[in-house]
Design a protein around this motif. Structure first.
Motif, PDB file in Angstrom:
ATOM      1  N   PHE A 299      36.669  20.980  82.591  1.00  0.00           N
ATOM      2  CA  PHE A 299      35.425  20.245  82.789  1.00  0.00           C
ATOM      3  C   PHE A 299      34.809  20.464  84.170  1.00  0.00           C
ATOM      4  CE2 PHE A 299      36.667  16.874  79.381  1.00  0.00           C
ATOM      5  CZ  PHE A 299      36.315  17.759  78.387  1.00  0.00           C
ATOM      6  N   PRO A 300      35.581  20.480  85.256  1.00  0.00           N
ATOM      7  CA  PRO A 300      34.951  20.745  86.553  1.00  0.00           C
ATOM      8  C   PRO A 300      34.229  22.089  86.600  1.00  0.00           C
ATOM      9  CG  PRO A 300      37.146  19.834  86.855  1.00  0.00           C
ATOM     10  CD  PRO A 300      37.014  20.143  85.403  1.00  0.00           C
ATOM     11  N   ARG A 304      30.230  22.839  87.211  1.00  0.00           N
ATOM     12  CA  ARG A 304      29.668  23.826  88.158  1.00  0.00           C
ATOM     13  C   ARG A 304      28.528  24.592  87.492  1.00  0.00           C
ATOM     14  NH1 ARG A 304      32.542  28.149  89.666  1.00  0.00           N
ATOM     15  NH2 ARG A 304      34.307  27.940  88.208  1.00  0.00           N
ATOM     16  N   TYR A 305      28.720  24.974  86.264  1.00  0.00           N
ATOM     17  CA  TYR A 305      27.675  25.682  85.536  1.00  0.00           C
ATOM     18  C   TYR A 305      26.433  24.809  85.388  1.00  0.00           C
ATOM     19  CZ  TYR A 305      25.123  26.397  81.161  1.00  0.00           C
ATOM     20  OH  TYR A 305      24.140  26.492  80.212  1.00  0.00           O
ATOM     21  N   TYR A 516      30.877  15.363  80.299  1.00  0.00           N
ATOM     22  CA  TYR A 516      29.883  16.027  81.151  1.00  0.00           C
ATOM     23  C   TYR A 516      29.983  15.563  82.603  1.00  0.00           C
ATOM     24  CZ  TYR A 516      27.256  17.878  77.111  1.00  0.00           C
ATOM     25  OH  TYR A 516      26.855  18.559  75.990  1.00  0.00           O
ATOM     26  N   GLY A 517      30.367  14.305  82.794  1.00  0.00           N
ATOM     27  CA  GLY A 517      30.457  13.772  84.151  1.00  0.00           C
ATOM     28  C   GLY A 517      29.129  13.881  84.875  1.00  0.00           C
ATOM     29  N   ASP A 518      29.179  14.231  86.177  1.00  0.00           N
ATOM     30  CA  ASP A 518      27.940  14.326  86.950  1.00  0.00           C
ATOM     31  C   ASP A 518      27.189  15.625  86.671  1.00  0.00           C
ATOM     32  OD1 ASP A 518      29.426  16.251  88.265  1.00  0.00           O
ATOM     33  OD2 ASP A 518      29.398  15.255  90.213  1.00  0.00           O
ATOM     34  N   GLY A 519      27.703  16.436  85.739  1.00  0.00           N
ATOM     35  CA  GLY A 519      26.953  17.625  85.349  1.00  0.00           C
ATOM     36  C   GLY A 519      25.737  17.281  84.512  1.00  0.00           C
ATOM     37  N   LEU A 520      25.741  16.097  83.904  1.00  0.00           N
ATOM     38  CA  LEU A 520      24.623  15.637  83.088  1.00  0.00           C
ATOM     39  C   LEU A 520      24.103  14.336  83.683  1.00  0.00           C
ATOM     40  CD1 LEU A 520      23.210  16.545  80.438  1.00  0.00           C
ATOM     41  CD2 LEU A 520      24.684  14.936  79.218  1.00  0.00           C
ATOM     42  N   ARG A 608      35.530  30.640  82.786  1.00  0.00           N
ATOM     43  CA  ARG A 608      35.457  30.333  84.225  1.00  0.00           C
ATOM     44  C   ARG A 608      34.916  31.530  85.006  1.00  0.00           C
ATOM     45  NH1 ARG A 608      40.482  27.770  82.938  1.00  0.00           N
ATOM     46  NH2 ARG A 608      40.366  25.522  83.308  1.00  0.00           N
ATOM     47  N   ALA A 609      35.327  32.724  84.624  1.00  0.00           N
ATOM     48  CA  ALA A 609      34.852  33.928  85.312  1.00  0.00           C
ATOM     49  C   ALA A 609      33.341  34.082  85.139  1.00  0.00           C
ATOM     50  CB  ALA A 609      35.579  35.159  84.787  1.00  0.00           C
TER      51      ALA A 609
END
Length: 630
Positions: A299-300, A304-305, A516-520, A608-609
Motif C-alpha cells: 500500500f505505501p 507513492r503512485y 488508499y490511505g492518504d493517497g486518496l 513497485r519498479a
C-alpha cells in the motif's frame, strides 16, 4: 471529447442470430422445450437410480452392487453433462438480451421462466453431490474411468455435500431463492441499468457539444476517463447524487442477498462467510493470508503512485491537497487522443501476436464473428464480462470509451475468451472454474499488452503506458482489497441486523481509508462503490480472486520470460486444467508456491519498479505543467 459517444456509431454489437433467429423464434422455443423435457428426463433418471444421500451406498461392500452403481454413475454423469451444455447455450442466449437491454420485457420474461427451471436443476445438483459423497469419490475413481476423469470436481462436490442441509431443505431453498436472492439480483441489475444521470456541463468545456445532459449510468461513469478535470468532477458528483437518490432499493437488495447468504451458510454449518468462497476456489486460508500480507505491504508504494499522479495533474509537487481525488483516479495521462475501435483492436492484436499466432487469431475470430458488444447505451449493463455460449465461442460485453484502460479491458475479456477455447474439449463438470484461477488468462493477456507497450514506448507514450498499467494494478490490488474489507464488515454486521445506506456508505469509506490511505483525498472518495459493483449482488467475496489473478499472472509472465518455448507448451494445458485441481497444485506445475508470501511479494515488486519509474518520469515533468485539476 471521449470515444464513448463520439465513436458510438462504429462500436460493434454482438450477433447471436446464428444461434437462434430471435428470442421469439420457433427455433428458440424448440430449444427451450427440449431443455425442459431433458430436465424432466434427468429427474426421472435420478429417481430411477436413487441419486441422493444414503449411508448404505458406500462402494466396496458388494461387487455386483458396485458394478450397478458404477454403471448408474456413468449414465447419470453423461446425462447431467448434456443438460449442462443445453443450460449454457440457452442461459447465455437469454443473457445476451437482458444484459444489453434491460427494458426488453420478452427477454426478462424468458429469464424468469428459465430461472424457475434452473431451480429444479439445482435441486438435482444437490442430490448428485450428496450421492457422490455417499458412494465415495476415491472408490468411484478406482472403478470408473469417467469418475477418474472428473475426480477433482467430484471431490469438490462431495465437500460441498458435507455442508448441505437436508434434501427437502435444499429443495425449498432452490425454490425460495427465486423470490429471494435471485429476484433481488435481477432487481439490482435491471434497476441500475435503467438509471439516468444528469450531468451538467461545466462552464468553459466542450462537454455540452459532445454529451446529452441526461445519460445512462455507464456513460456517466465512463466520463471518469475524460481528459477535462471539470468534466470528470461533474460526472462524479452527478453519479454520487444519483446513487444517493436511489439508495433505498439498492441497499435493500444488498441486505436481502447478504442476509440470505448468512442464513444459508449457518444452516449449512459454515461459521465464517469467507470459508465457502475459499473452499469453492480451492484456496486455503494460509494461501489467502500470505497474499493479503504481501498486498498490505504494497500500500505505501501505491500511495507513492497516487501522490505522483496528483502532482502530475496539478503540475507541481507542492501545494494543495497531496492525495488524488476519486474523480481523478482514472484521469488520462499524456496527450494521446481517444483510441477508436479499430485502433484498439489493432493494438490488442499486435500485443497478442507477440505471444503466439493462436492468441492473435482469437482477436480475429471475436471481431469477425461478432462476439463483442462494446457500445455504452441506456439499458445496458455497466462494466465488462465474457461468457461462453457454445463450443469454443464466447460473448464479450464492454462499455468502450477509447481510454487506455478500456483497451486493456478488451485484452482482459479476450483473455477469458481464449481460456474458453482451451476448455472446449472438457465436459461441463470439468469446466467449472474457481474464481481465483478464472482470472489467470485474462490477467496474463493484460500483462502481455503492457509489456508490448513498454517495449517501444518512449517519452510521453511511456509515461501513459506505465500510468495506465499502474492505474489498473491499483484497482486490482488496492481497490479490490477495500472491497474485501467492505464485504467482510458488511457480513459481520448483517449477521445481527439489516443496515441502512448511511451505515453501508460508512463501511465503504472506512475500507477506502484503510487501503488508499492518504493517497486518496478524504473529502473526495466514493461512498457508493457498493452500489456500483455487480459482484456484491451475484457472488460472495468475488474480490480477492482478481488480486490473486493479477499477481499469479505476473508470476506466470516471469516464467514465460525465463523460457518462452517451454512455457507455451504447457500454458494451454494449464488453462484447460483449472477446473481439475486446487490452485496450489496447478501453480506447482510452474514451480510456483502460492502459499509462500515471497511469491506474492516478488510479483508486487514488478509493480513497485513501475512506481519508481513513474515517479522519475513525473519528477522530470511537473515543473512545466499547467494545472488541470480544480
Amino acid at each position: 471529447m471521449t470515444a464513448s459517444l463520439s465513436t458510438g456509431a462504429r462500436l460493434p454489437r454482438w450477433d447471436v442470430t446464428d444461434v437462434f433467429p430471435s428470442i421469439g423464434s420457433r427455433e428458440y422455443a424448440a430449444a427451450r422445450e427440449r431443455l425442459g423435457a431433458e430436465i424432466t428426463r434427468l429427474t426421472g433418471l435420478y429417481d430411477e437410480h436413487d441419486v441422493r444421500a444414503g449411508a448404505d451406498k458406500r462402494l466396496g461392500k458388494d461387487e455386483n452392487a458396485d458394478d450397478r452403481a458404477v454403471a448408474a454413475f456413468d449414465a447419470v454423469v453423461a446425462a447431467t453433462n448434456d443438460v449442462l451444455e443445453q443450460i449454457r447455450l440457452v442461459s447465455a442466449y437469454v443473457s445476451s438480451y437482458v444484459t444489453t437491454d434491460s427494458t426488453d420485457e420478452q427477454a426478462q420474461g424468458e429469464l424468469s421462466v428459465l430461472q424457475t427451471e434452473l431451480a429444479q436443476f439445482q435441486r438435482l445438483r444437490s442430490r448428485f453431490e450428496a450421492w457422490v459423497g455417499a458412494l465415495g469419490v476415491d472408490e468411484l475413481a478406482a472403478k470408473s474411468p469417467v469418475a477418474a476423469e472428473h475426480g477433482y470436481p467430484l471431490q469438490k462436490g462431495a465437500e460441498r455435500a458435507e455442508h448441505q442441509m437436508s434434501e427437502a431443505e435444499e429443495g425449498l431453498l432452490a425454490d425460495l431463492s427465486l423470490t429471494g436472492s435471485t429476484a433481488w439480483q435481477r432487481l439490482w441489475g435491471t434497476f441500475t441499468s435503467q438509471l439516468t444521470v444528469r450531468v451538467e456541463a461545466p462552464r468553459g468545456t466542450a462537454m455540452d457539444a459532445d454529451f446529452p445532459e441526461t445519460m445512462s449510468m455507464s456513460q456517466a461513469r465512463n466520463l471518469a476517463y475524460h481528459a477535462d478535470a471539470a468534466v470528470r468532477r461533474a460526472a462524479y458528483e452527478a453519479e454520487l447524487a444519483t446513487w444517493e437518490a436511489n439508495e433505498v432499493p439498492i441497499v435493500a437488495a444488498l441486505n436481502a442477498i447478504k442476509g440470505e447468504t448468512v442464513l444459508v451458510n449457518r444452516r449449512r454449518g459454515w461459521t465464517d462467510d469467507l470459508d465457502p468462497a475459499l473452499a469453492a476456489n480451492g484456496v486455503d486460508r494460509s494461501t489467502l493470508d500470505a497474499m493479503q500480507r504481501a498486498v498490505q505491504g504494497s500500500f505505501p508504494d501505491f500511495r507513492r503512485y497516487l501522490h505522483a499522479k496528483a502532482a502530475l495533474l496539478r503540475g507541481r509537487t507542492q501545494g494543495g491537497a497531496a492525495g488524488l481525488a476519486f474523480h481523478d483516479l482514472f484521469a488520462p495521462v499524456g496527450d494521446a487522443p481517444p483510441r477508436d475501435w479499430d485502433a484498439a483492436v489493432a493494438a490488442v492484436t499486435d500485443a497478442f501476436v507477440s505471444y503466439s499466432p493462436a492468441l492473435a487469431k482469437l482477436v480475429e475470430r471475436a471481431t469477425g464473428e461478432r462476439w463483442i458488444d462494446a457500445e455504452p447505451r441506456r439499458g445496458k449493463r455497466d462494466g465488462a464480462f465474457c461468457m461462453g455460449i457454445e463450443a469454443d465461442r464466447s460473448l464479450v460485453l464492454l462499455n468502450y470509451d477509447g481510454s487506455f484502460r478500456s483497451v486493456q479491458t478488451l485484452a482482459h475479456e479476450l483473455g477469458h475468451a481464449y481460456h474458453n477455447t482451451t476448455l472446449a474439449g472438457r465436459t461441463p463438470l470439468q469446466r467449472q472454474l474457481p474464481m481465483a484461477l478464472a482470472e489467470t488468462a485474462s490477467i496474463f493477456c493484460e500483462t502481455i499488452m503492457v509489456e508490448r507497450g513498454l517495449a517501444d514506448a518512449q517519452g510521453d507514450d511511456r509515461l501513459a503506458v506505465i500510468e495506465g498499467d499502474l492505474q489498473a494494478a491499483c484497482q486490482v490490488v488496492v481497490d479490490i482489497h477495500s472491497r474485501f474489507l467492505f464485504e467482510s464488515s458488511f457480513f459481520a454486521a448483517r449477521t445481527k441486523r439489516t443496515l441502512s445506506a448511511k451505515e453501508t456508505c460508512e463501511f465503504m469509506l472506512a475500507a477506502q481509508d484503510a487501503t488508499y490511505g492518504d493517497g486518496l483525498r478524504a473529502d473526495a472518495r466514493h461512498a457508493y462503490m457498493w452500489a456500483a459493483k455487480p459482484h456484491y449482488y451475484t457472488s460472495t467475496f468475488y474480490n480477492w480472486p482478481y488480486t490473486f489473478g493479477l499477481l499469479f499472472g505476473l508470476g506466470l509472465y516471469a516464467k514465460y520470460r525465463d523460457d518462452p518455448e517451454r512455457f507455451r507448451s504447457s500454458y494451454d494445458d494449464l488453462l484447460s486444467s483449472v477446473g481439475l485441481g486446487a490452485a496450489r497444485e496447478l501453480a506447482a506445475r510452474f514451480g510456483i508456491d502460492v502459499a509462500d508470501e515471497a511469491f506474492w511479494t516478488a510479483s508486487l515488486d514488478v509493480i513497485r519498479a513501475r512506481v519508481d519509474e513513474f515517479e522519475r518520469l513525473v519528477a522530470s515533468r511537473v515543473g512545466g505543467l499547467a494545472s488541470k485539476s480544480p
